[in-house]
Design a protein around this motif. Structure first.
Motif, PDB file in Angstrom:
ATOM      1  N   LEU A 145       0.748  59.715  40.233  1.00 18.06           N
ATOM      2  CA  LEU A 145      -0.014  60.172  41.698  1.00 18.06           C
ATOM      3  C   LEU A 145       1.793  60.340  42.720  1.00 18.06           C
ATOM      4  O   LEU A 145       2.146  59.623  42.805  1.00 18.06           O
ATOM      5  CB  LEU A 145      -1.169  59.861  42.230  1.00 18.06           C
ATOM      6  CG  LEU A 145      -1.457  60.861  43.437  1.00 18.06           C
ATOM      7  CD1 LEU A 145      -2.079  61.900  42.576  1.00 18.06           C
ATOM      8  CD2 LEU A 145      -2.644  60.045  44.614  1.00 18.06           C
ATOM      9  N   ALA A 146       1.595  61.653  42.907  1.00 16.10           N
ATOM     10  CA  ALA A 146       2.961  62.082  43.391  1.00 16.10           C
ATOM     11  C   ALA A 146       2.860  63.231  44.124  1.00 16.10           C
ATOM     12  O   ALA A 146       1.725  64.551  44.096  1.00 16.10           O
ATOM     13  CB  ALA A 146       4.079  62.457  42.878  1.00 16.10           C
ATOM     14  N   THR A 172       2.872  70.125  47.366  1.00 15.50           N
ATOM     15  CA  THR A 172       1.137  70.067  46.393  1.00 15.50           C
ATOM     16  C   THR A 172       1.421  68.760  45.932  1.00 15.50           C
ATOM     17  O   THR A 172       2.227  67.847  46.462  1.00 15.50           O
ATOM     18  CB  THR A 172       1.961  71.125  45.314  1.00 15.50           C
ATOM     19  OG1 THR A 172       3.247  69.934  44.570  1.00 15.50           O
ATOM     20  CG2 THR A 172       2.345  71.911  45.011  1.00 15.50           C
ATOM     21  N   VAL A 173      -0.266  68.460  45.215  1.00 13.58           N
ATOM     22  CA  VAL A 173      -0.307  66.862  45.320  1.00 13.58           C
ATOM     23  C   VAL A 173      -0.050  67.233  43.612  1.00 13.58           C
ATOM     24  O   VAL A 173      -0.929  67.862  42.110  1.00 13.58           O
ATOM     25  CB  VAL A 173      -1.595  66.398  45.494  1.00 13.58           C
ATOM     26  CG1 VAL A 173      -2.014  65.296  44.455  1.00 13.58           C
ATOM     27  CG2 VAL A 173      -1.737  66.542  47.267  1.00 13.58           C
ATOM     28  N   VAL A 174       0.733  66.117  42.565  1.00 12.37           N
ATOM     29  CA  VAL A 174       0.839  66.544  41.074  1.00 12.37           C
ATOM     30  C   VAL A 174       0.114  65.331  40.614  1.00 12.37           C
ATOM     31  O   VAL A 174       0.307  64.083  41.177  1.00 12.37           O
ATOM     32  CB  VAL A 174       2.139  66.438  40.598  1.00 12.37           C
ATOM     33  CG1 VAL A 174       2.656  66.280  39.036  1.00 12.37           C
ATOM     34  CG2 VAL A 174       2.818  67.632  41.695  1.00 12.37           C
ATOM     35  N   THR A 175      -0.742  64.659  39.358  1.00 11.37           N
ATOM     36  CA  THR A 175      -1.405  64.464  38.886  1.00 11.37           C
ATOM     37  C   THR A 175      -0.779  63.894  37.448  1.00 11.37           C
ATOM     38  O   THR A 175      -0.325  65.762  36.860  1.00 11.37           O
ATOM     39  CB  THR A 175      -2.500  63.987  38.977  1.00 11.37           C
ATOM     40  OG1 THR A 175      -2.919  65.184  38.374  1.00 11.37           O
ATOM     41  CG2 THR A 175      -3.052  64.108  39.987  1.00 11.37           C
ATOM     42  N   VAL A 176      -0.109  62.927  36.673  1.00 13.85           N
ATOM     43  CA  VAL A 176       1.077  62.869  35.661  1.00 13.85           C
ATOM     44  C   VAL A 176      -0.215  61.777  34.573  1.00 13.85           C
ATOM     45  O   VAL A 176      -0.377  60.618  35.702  1.00 13.85           O
ATOM     46  CB  VAL A 176       2.335  63.320  35.833  1.00 13.85           C
ATOM     47  CG1 VAL A 176       2.328  61.870  36.464  1.00 13.85           C
ATOM     48  CG2 VAL A 176       2.750  63.369  34.215  1.00 13.85           C
ATOM     49  N   ARG A 177      -0.096  62.399  33.626  1.00 15.27           N
ATOM     50  CA  ARG A 177      -0.524  60.790  32.586  1.00 15.27           C
ATOM     51  C   ARG A 177       0.055  61.746  31.178  1.00 15.27           C
ATOM     52  O   ARG A 177       0.584  62.433  30.874  1.00 15.27           O
ATOM     53  CB  ARG A 177      -2.033  61.008  32.495  1.00 15.27           C
ATOM     54  CG  ARG A 177      -2.683  62.372  31.771  1.00 15.27           C
ATOM     55  CD  ARG A 177      -4.157  62.000  31.717  1.00 15.27           C
ATOM     56  NE  ARG A 177      -4.641  63.222  30.908  1.00 15.27           N
ATOM     57  CZ  ARG A 177      -5.169  64.624  31.441  1.00 15.27           C
ATOM     58  NH1 ARG A 177      -5.083  64.617  32.767  1.00 15.27           N
ATOM     59  NH2 ARG A 177      -5.953  65.323  31.024  1.00 15.27           N
ATOM     60  N   GLU A 178      -0.376  60.386  30.524  1.00 12.66           N
ATOM     61  CA  GLU A 178       0.259  60.336  29.316  1.00 12.66           C
ATOM     62  C   GLU A 178      -0.666  61.402  27.999  1.00 12.66           C
ATOM     63  O   GLU A 178      -1.818  61.081  28.215  1.00 12.66           O
ATOM     64  CB  GLU A 178       1.075  58.744  28.542  1.00 12.66           C
ATOM     65  CG  GLU A 178       1.719  59.036  29.220  1.00 12.66           C
ATOM     66  CD  GLU A 178       2.678  57.454  28.249  1.00 12.66           C
ATOM     67  OE1 GLU A 178       3.084  57.591  27.269  1.00 12.66           O
ATOM     68  OE2 GLU A 178       2.528  56.512  28.425  1.00 12.66           O
ATOM     69  N   ASN A 179      -0.081  62.357  27.127  1.00 14.64           N
ATOM     70  CA  ASN A 179      -1.527  62.125  26.448  1.00 14.64           C
ATOM     71  C   ASN A 179      -2.158  61.714  25.020  1.00 14.64           C
ATOM     72  O   ASN A 179      -0.161  61.668  24.385  1.00 14.64           O
ATOM     73  CB  ASN A 179      -0.714  63.818  25.721  1.00 14.64           C
ATOM     74  CG  ASN A 179      -1.263  64.453  25.005  1.00 14.64           C
ATOM     75  OD1 ASN A 179      -3.029  64.150  24.629  1.00 14.64           O
ATOM     76  ND2 ASN A 179      -1.244  66.164  24.129  1.00 14.64           N
TER      77      ASN A 179
END
Length: 332
Positions: free
Chosen positions: A227-228, A318-325
């Motif tokens: 989360l960034a 902006t709020v960015v969510t990132v995860r691995e596939n």
């Protein structure tokens, strides 16, 4: 209402401290100025009274009259005239024993002066400040000495101090006007500061900001996804450990210690992902392959809650969510 109560607490405390400091400073400066003006007034008045009394005591007419059989007849009219011309409240001539020969109040002639100064009998002239029924009085006491240096009488000249004039000499009105001007300027300054802080902190006070920061930090550390928060200039201003690992950002520590927040363009990311993070456009579960993994990225505008009376607030980034596939094969 709760946010409104805390919103200007910093400004309010600073303003109260400013008012207290200004009040204390005004009292101290006014007191010092008043004491100084009063002492200067006493000194100048004492010198004037001494000059008047010495001039009377040195007058040959007075020396001769003091040794006559009826000093009152020769001196009463004279002292009344000198008092009027010299602007003196009271001139009195008395015997070495303190019996009044002259006095502004004829009824007191012949009475003994209760404040008779024994020092004058020894030939010493001096001044003193006495407290009367109203304002303090400055009095000069001078012996009348004959050609053989014998004390044949005593002259006193006194005047009441003018409290109003002392206040004016101390410039108290100017000090009060300056204090009020500073108070008014401070009020305007703190009002502008309050408006700025309300905009900058969205109406939150110091305690609320600290509490929200601790809560946000706890939430960031507990979220399993990256989360960034990226501001409108493309700087990663807030992120958790998972986002740091996936996006290649230096790991967060307990304190920033003034470290510069990383820019999106400084990160080693695929060009397409860099373009997305810089553009700020909304995105939902978009895939971005990297040399070691495939990232699933979502991005939404960071829109604060509407401020009371202001409607919808401007986007902060902006709020960015990132995860691995997990289903994508590793490219390492």
């Amino acid at each position: 209402m709760h946010a409104h109560m805390y919103g200007s607490s910093i400004t309010r405390r600073l303003f109260v401290a400013h008012c207290v400091f200004l009040a204390v400073l005004t009292v101290l400066v006014s007191t010092a100025a008043l004491v100084d003006a009063r002492e200067r007034s006493y000194t100048v008045t004492a010198e004037r009274m001494l000059s008047v009394a010495v001039a009377i005591a040195d007058n040959p007419l007075v020396v001769t009259a003091a040794q006559s059989a009826d000093p009152t007849a020769a001196l009463q009219a004279y002292t009344v005239s000198v008092s009027a011309n010299a602007d003196v409240d009271s001139i009195s001539i008395m015997s070495p024993g303190g019996v009044r020969w002259t006095h502004p109040d004829p009824a007191k002639i012949g009475q003994k002066d209760p404040d008779q100064a024994v020092r004058a009998i020894t030939g010493a002239a001096y001044t003193e400040v006495t407290s009367g029924a109203g304002a303090p009085s400055v009095r000069a006491v001078v012996p009348i000495v004959d050609p053989e240096d014998d004390v044949v009488g005593i002259v006193t000249a006194g005047i009441s101090t003018n409290t109003t004039q002392t206040v004016l000499d101390a410039r108290l009105p100017a000090i009060l006007i300056l204090a009020l001007t500073l108070l008014l300027a401070g009020t305007v300054g703190f009002w502008l500061l309050d408006r700025f802080l309300r905009r900058a902190t969205l109406g939150w006070g110091a305690e609320e900001l600290a509490r929200n920061y601790l809560l946000t930090d706890s939430v960031l550390r507990s979220v399993r996804e990256g989360l960034a928060l990226i501001d409108r200039s493309g700087t990663v201003v807030l992120y958790n450990d998972q986002a740091a690992r996936l996006l290649g950002i230096p790991a967060r520590t307990g304190s920033r210690n003034g470290a510069t927040a990383p820019a999106v363009t400084d990160l080693d990311l695929p060009p397409a992902l860099t373009e997305l993070l810089q553009s700020g456009r909304p995105a939902q579960d978009e895939l971005y392959p990297t040399p070691t993994r495939v990232l699933v990225v979502s991005q939404t505008p960071a829109q604060p809650a509407p401020s009371r009376g202001r409607g919808r607030a401007e986007s902060m980034g902006t709020v960015v969510t990132v995860r691995e596939n997990p289903g994508a094969p590793s490219r390492g």
